[in-house]
Motif scaffolding. Structure first.
Motif, PDB file in Angstrom:
ATOM      1  N   PHE A 463      44.603 -67.541 110.475  1.00 34.05           N
ATOM      2  CA  PHE A 463      43.696 -67.390 111.621  1.00 34.05           C
ATOM      3  C   PHE A 463      44.395 -67.916 112.872  1.00 34.05           C
ATOM      4  O   PHE A 463      45.305 -68.740 112.800  1.00 34.05           O
ATOM      5  CB  PHE A 463      42.370 -68.124 111.380  1.00 34.05           C
ATOM      6  N   LEU A 464      43.957 -67.409 113.998  1.00 35.97           N
ATOM      7  CA  LEU A 464      44.580 -67.784 115.269  1.00 35.97           C
ATOM      8  C   LEU A 464      43.504 -68.314 116.207  1.00 35.97           C
ATOM      9  O   LEU A 464      42.688 -67.545 116.718  1.00 35.97           O
ATOM     10  CB  LEU A 464      45.260 -66.557 115.897  1.00 35.97           C
ATOM     11  N   PRO A 465      43.460 -69.643 116.431  1.00 36.20           N
ATOM     12  CA  PRO A 465      42.487 -70.171 117.390  1.00 36.20           C
ATOM     13  C   PRO A 465      43.057 -70.074 118.814  1.00 36.20           C
ATOM     14  O   PRO A 465      44.194 -70.476 119.061  1.00 36.20           O
ATOM     15  CB  PRO A 465      42.318 -71.635 116.975  1.00 36.20           C
ATOM     16  N   LEU A 466      42.275 -69.532 119.734  1.00 33.85           N
ATOM     17  CA  LEU A 466      42.710 -69.383 121.134  1.00 33.85           C
ATOM     18  C   LEU A 466      41.645 -69.974 122.050  1.00 33.85           C
ATOM     19  O   LEU A 466      40.449 -69.778 121.828  1.00 33.85           O
ATOM     20  CB  LEU A 466      42.878 -67.895 121.476  1.00 33.85           C
ATOM     21  N   ALA A 669      48.388 -72.007 123.211  1.00 36.28           N
ATOM     22  CA  ALA A 669      47.115 -71.303 122.980  1.00 36.28           C
ATOM     23  C   ALA A 669      45.906 -72.091 123.479  1.00 36.28           C
ATOM     24  O   ALA A 669      44.776 -71.663 123.307  1.00 36.28           O
ATOM     25  CB  ALA A 669      46.963 -71.015 121.496  1.00 36.28           C
ATOM     26  N   SER A 670      46.133 -73.249 124.110  1.00 36.76           N
ATOM     27  CA  SER A 670      44.985 -74.092 124.470  1.00 36.76           C
ATOM     28  C   SER A 670      44.566 -73.944 125.930  1.00 36.76           C
ATOM     29  O   SER A 670      43.673 -74.642 126.386  1.00 36.76           O
ATOM     30  CB  SER A 670      45.295 -75.557 124.167  1.00 36.76           C
ATOM     31  N   THR A 674      42.391 -64.375 130.025  1.00 34.97           N
ATOM     32  CA  THR A 674      41.983 -63.302 129.105  1.00 34.97           C
ATOM     33  C   THR A 674      43.161 -62.416 128.712  1.00 34.97           C
ATOM     34  O   THR A 674      43.364 -62.116 127.528  1.00 34.97           O
ATOM     35  CB  THR A 674      40.874 -62.448 129.742  1.00 34.97           C
ATOM     36  N   ASP A 675      43.974 -62.005 129.702  1.00 36.88           N
ATOM     37  CA  ASP A 675      45.067 -61.076 129.386  1.00 36.88           C
ATOM     38  C   ASP A 675      46.129 -61.708 128.493  1.00 36.88           C
ATOM     39  O   ASP A 675      46.659 -61.072 127.590  1.00 36.88           O
ATOM     40  CB  ASP A 675      45.697 -60.504 130.668  1.00 36.88           C
ATOM     41  N   MET A 676      46.400 -63.043 128.710  1.00 37.45           N
ATOM     42  CA  MET A 676      47.382 -63.728 127.846  1.00 37.45           C
ATOM     43  C   MET A 676      46.846 -63.824 126.408  1.00 37.45           C
ATOM     44  O   MET A 676      47.576 -63.634 125.440  1.00 37.45           O
ATOM     45  CB  MET A 676      47.669 -65.134 128.376  1.00 37.45           C
ATOM     46  N   ALA A 677      45.547 -64.122 126.300  1.00 40.98           N
ATOM     47  CA  ALA A 677      44.928 -64.246 124.963  1.00 40.98           C
ATOM     48  C   ALA A 677      44.997 -62.913 124.223  1.00 40.98           C
ATOM     49  O   ALA A 677      45.264 -62.869 123.017  1.00 40.98           O
ATOM     50  CB  ALA A 677      43.479 -64.699 125.103  1.00 40.98           C
ATOM     51  N   LEU A 678      44.780 -61.823 124.943  1.00 40.86           N
ATOM     52  CA  LEU A 678      44.831 -60.498 124.309  1.00 40.86           C
ATOM     53  C   LEU A 678      46.231 -60.189 123.788  1.00 40.86           C
ATOM     54  O   LEU A 678      46.399 -59.644 122.700  1.00 40.86           O
ATOM     55  CB  LEU A 678      44.392 -59.419 125.304  1.00 40.86           C
ATOM     56  N   THR A 679      47.259 -60.552 124.594  1.00 44.75           N
ATOM     57  CA  THR A 679      48.646 -60.316 124.165  1.00 44.75           C
ATOM     58  C   THR A 679      48.935 -61.064 122.875  1.00 44.75           C
ATOM     59  O   THR A 679      49.487 -60.504 121.913  1.00 44.75           O
ATOM     60  CB  THR A 679      49.634 -60.779 125.269  1.00 44.75           C
ATOM     61  N   LEU A 680      48.540 -62.385 122.822  1.00 45.62           N
ATOM     62  CA  LEU A 680      48.760 -63.188 121.606  1.00 45.62           C
ATOM     63  C   LEU A 680      47.976 -62.607 120.422  1.00 45.62           C
ATOM     64  O   LEU A 680      48.458 -62.590 119.295  1.00 45.62           O
ATOM     65  CB  LEU A 680      48.330 -64.640 121.852  1.00 45.62           C
ATOM     66  N   SER A 681      46.745 -62.138 120.691  1.00 48.39           N
ATOM     67  CA  SER A 681      45.905 -61.592 119.616  1.00 48.39           C
ATOM     68  C   SER A 681      46.542 -60.346 119.009  1.00 48.39           C
ATOM     69  O   SER A 681      46.574 -60.178 117.790  1.00 48.39           O
ATOM     70  CB  SER A 681      44.511 -61.241 120.141  1.00 48.39           C
TER      71      SER A 681
END
Length: 753
Positions: A463-466, A669-670, A674-681
């Motif tokens: 799992f990936l917590p963001l 990740a802390s 939004t756009d950075m989180a989407l790239t990591l996801s």
């Protein structure tokens, strides 16, 4: 398992935090069953869970475990021992009743009352002496013909199994389970049964599973709210009692005389527990040994006493300003106005119970308001500390029409659970989300032998917590009261949902701090056209406070996930394709303007030195962890955990999350937009979907062979160490010989350089 064994050996209590979906239930059950089977003096296991589906799930696990133990048993004696093991689950009459007429009722209280009308001891006696004179329950009667302790064959019985057994053999499933409780090895039921009843053997092991909300359960079990319609209903019930007493005086006066004589002896003379029509509040043992005060022993005197008390409460309800007072202040005012003393009030609940039995009343659901008033009287007169009375004349601050509510609120969860810790030798409190651990021993006032949180062993990050702190437009997002309805924040929350609905396969689950906030956000999203954008990618289902509506929504949601389109955080799993991403919009803080919460915070500060901010932070983070923890329900599962609020970026907030989630939150990740989180996801989902070795056998999932190999290796190393210690030291010759240590031993030594 070692920590749990240490607790059982020490006969102490423990707090264990185990990650979601890693076989927590089966680990607890397998160790405790082995412990029970190994020691001749079997300690009963009382396993408490919160909801009926969780109880059923635990019974299924136990059934599988016992089948496995039976297949592994070597001798016939061992097999017989496993076959004679009893495991059973208990739930309400409503869930277990198979009487064709009673089972049709929708309300639990009505089912309880109608069941008691057909099964209480007085009715049964009359029916047996004069068959056909009264209606009896055939299923209950058939149960009475069987040998006690042998009502059902040995084995593990799920709730569905017990229901089927009842139908096949025409016996009552509810009373079957109740009467078998002293004879079984494991009983699985709800928290409330254990807090209400103290009938179990003292040497039992108690496990509270999913116990992250145990303090709230304790407080609810001792808190009572009275409204004006309830007091009107109670007054009518008192009138009915008076009429019934007059009637019985003419027909069977000796009944009342017998009751009077019993009450002189004391409350311990109470009758059969199966006839009890109300669960009594937690009373101190010394009170139960006392005789009932003289002024409420006679039935007519007690009715007059109740009438005065109900009228006093009605006059208190006429006040148009908020009143908050301690039980002592309430009792003093009551005494000044009505001359009602504290002592008879303490016996109110027990005395009402006795009177109801004596009068052979039926349709007891109609007396539920009076029962509440009696419990209210008993609690307010029994406890000086840890309770507060709050009278709120209006529903909201802006309301003009009075709708008063009298809250008797318990502020100290330790009061309800204290008898459990005192009575039982080992109490285990466990959940996937009970960080920080030291808060529970503080609030519940007990000393644990073991207090441990476990990390999660995974071969790959499943799992990936963001933490998303701002939108793509760099506007900070938060559900703080000042900014929660800011259009920029609402729009950014919406864009998170829209963007994730485009990239996440299968189901997405979104949580909000409250129903009210969810409704306002969803309405705003609708006006902004955000919902239309989401609908292009996924179907939307909304939870409501109504349980039936929510269960239909959930069923349709699952159907949509299966077809490829896409109070819920408690006991409902979004495993595999049902929840590939969980988004937590905001931090789920409690509504801090609530007078009851303010009183509780003040009490925690004064009594246990727990600061307001400390408790509120702890409560919000355990709720957040409970929500996002639903994404992972096993080692082969995977998903995204999205915390959408800038406050989650603070280290002190994250430190309150369970270790198994926190260990995977990286610095990067802390604090994301939004756009950075989407790239990591996207990167995470591409990686996770390519791993062919999904079952992780031999790494974080061990087969029996893997366990045996590891044990053999440990034994081998231990023997080598022993042999080396046994070798005689020759002063002339170097102990290690010419070659020193061989390479293999050197490789296994942990050199702390």
């Amino acid at each position: 398992m070692c920590d749990l064994k240490r607790t059982l050996d020490a006969q102490g209590h423990c707090v264990l935090e185990m990650p979601s979906g890693t076989g927590k239930t089966v680990s607890l059950l397998s160790l405790i069953v082995s412990y029970q089977q190994f020691y001749p003096a079997k300690r009963k296991l009382i396993y408490c869970s919160r909801t009926v589906p969780e109880i059923e799930k635990a019974l299924e696990e136990l059934k599988r475990l016992m089948a496995y133990r039976l297949s592994c048993a070597e001798t016939e004696e061992e097999k017989e021992k496993e076959r004679n093991f009893y495991g059973i689950g208990l739930t309400s009459r409503k869930n277990l009743c198979i009487h064709p007429e009673v089972a049709k009722e929708k309300k639990g209280k009505v089912v309880d009352a109608r069941c008691r009308d057909l099964t209480n001891s007085a009715v049964c006696e009359k029916g047996r002496q004069n068959p056909g004179s009264v209606d009896l329950c055939d299923w209950h009667e058939n149960l009475g013909k069987l040998e006690p302790g042998n009502l059902i064959p040995p084995g593990v019985w799920t709730l569905a199994d017990v229901l089927q057994h009842g139908r096949d053999n025409t016996v009552c499933p509810y009373f079957l389970v109740r009467r078998m409780m002293p004879f079984v090895d494991i009983i699985i039921y709800s928290f409330h049964y254990l807090l209400d009843r103290r009938e179990m053997s003292k040497d039992a092991i108690v496990v509270f599973d999913e116990a992250h909300n145990i303090d709230n359960v304790c407080i609810e079990s001792l808190s009572i709210d009275l409204t004006r319609p309830m007091l009107d209903s109670a007054a009518r019930s008192v009138g009915k009692l008076g009429e019934k007493i007059e009637e019985i005086k003419k027909t069977d006066a000796s009944k009342l005389q017998d009751e009077y004589a019993k009450l002189v002896e004391g409350l311990q003379e109470a009758a059969n527990d199966e006839d009890a029509f109300m669960s009594n509040p937690v009373l101190p043992e010394d009170l139960l040994k006392e005789a009932v005060p003289g002024n409420i022993r006679k039935a007519e005197h007690f009715v007059a006493f109740l009438t005065r008390f109900v009228e006093y409460l009605k006059t208190r309800m006429r006040v148009l300003h908020v009143v908050a007072e301690t039980p002592l202040s309430f009792l003093q005012h009551l005494k000044d106005i009505t001359y009602i003393e504290r002592r008879p009030l303490r016996f109110c609940a027990e005395r009402l119970q006795s009177l109801v039995r004596t009068l052979d009343l039926n349709r007891l659901d109609e007396y539920s308001s009076l029962q509440k008033v009696a419990t209210f009287a008993t609690l307010v007169a029994t406890y000086e500390k840890g309770f507060l009375l709050i009278l709120e004349p209006f529903e909201t601050d802006n309301a003009t029409v009075p709708n008063p509510i009298f809250h008797l609120t318990c502020l100290d969860p330790a009061i309800a659970i204290k008898p459990v810790f005192e009575r039982f030798s080992s109490v285990v409190i466990t959940s996937g989300t009970i960080s920080p651990l030291d808060m529970y021993p503080k609030m519940l006032q007990f000393t644990p032998v073991v207090q441990e949180t476990y990390p999660m062993t995974l071969t790959r990050n499943a799992f990936l917590p963001l933490v998303i702190t701002r939108g793509s437009d760099q506007v900070a997002i938060s559900s703080r009261f000042e900014v929660r309805n800011d259009p920029a924040v609402v729009r950014n929350f919406g864009s998170i949902l829209v963007e994730y609905s485009k990239i996440v396969p299968d189901g997405i689950v979104a949580f909000f701090p409250s129903y009210l906030y969810m409704e306002s956000i969803v309405a705003a999203w609708n006006d902004m056209g955000i919902l239309n954008e989401v609908w292009k990618n996924k179907l939307i289902f909304v939870e409501t406070p109504d349980a039936n509506e929510t269960s239909i929504a959930l069923e349709n949601y699952r159907r949509a996930c299966d077809n490829g389109r896409g109070k819920v955080s408690e006991g409902i799993d979004f495993d595999h394709n049902y929840g590939r991403a969980v988004i937590m919009f905001g931090v789920p803080y409690q509504y801090t303007e609530s007078r009851i919460l303010k009183a509780r915070l003040e009490y925690l500060r004064d009594a246990y030195r727990i600061r307001e901010s400390e408790f509120l932070g702890f409560d919000a983070m355990r709720n957040a962890a409970q929500c996002v923890g639903r994404v992972l329900r096993g080692k082969t599962d995977w998903g995204l955990m999205v915390f959408a609020d800038k406050r989650f970026a603070r280290a002190d907030k994250r430190a309150k999350l369970p270790r198994w989630i926190n260990q995977y939150i990286t610095e990067t990740a802390s604090n994301l937009s939004t756009d950075m989180a989407l790239t990591l996801s996207k990167l995470f989902m591409r990686t996770i979907s390519q791993n062919p070795n999904e079952n992780q056998t031999g790494v974080s999932l061990w087969t029996l062979e893997d366990v045996q190999k590891a044990q053999a290796k440990q034994k081998e190393m231990a023997m080598e160490v022993e042999q080396q210690e046994d070798q005689p030291m020759d002063e002339d010759d170097d102990y290690y010989g010419d070659g020193g240590l061989d390479d293999r031993i050197l490789g296994e030594i942990d050199l702390d350089v």
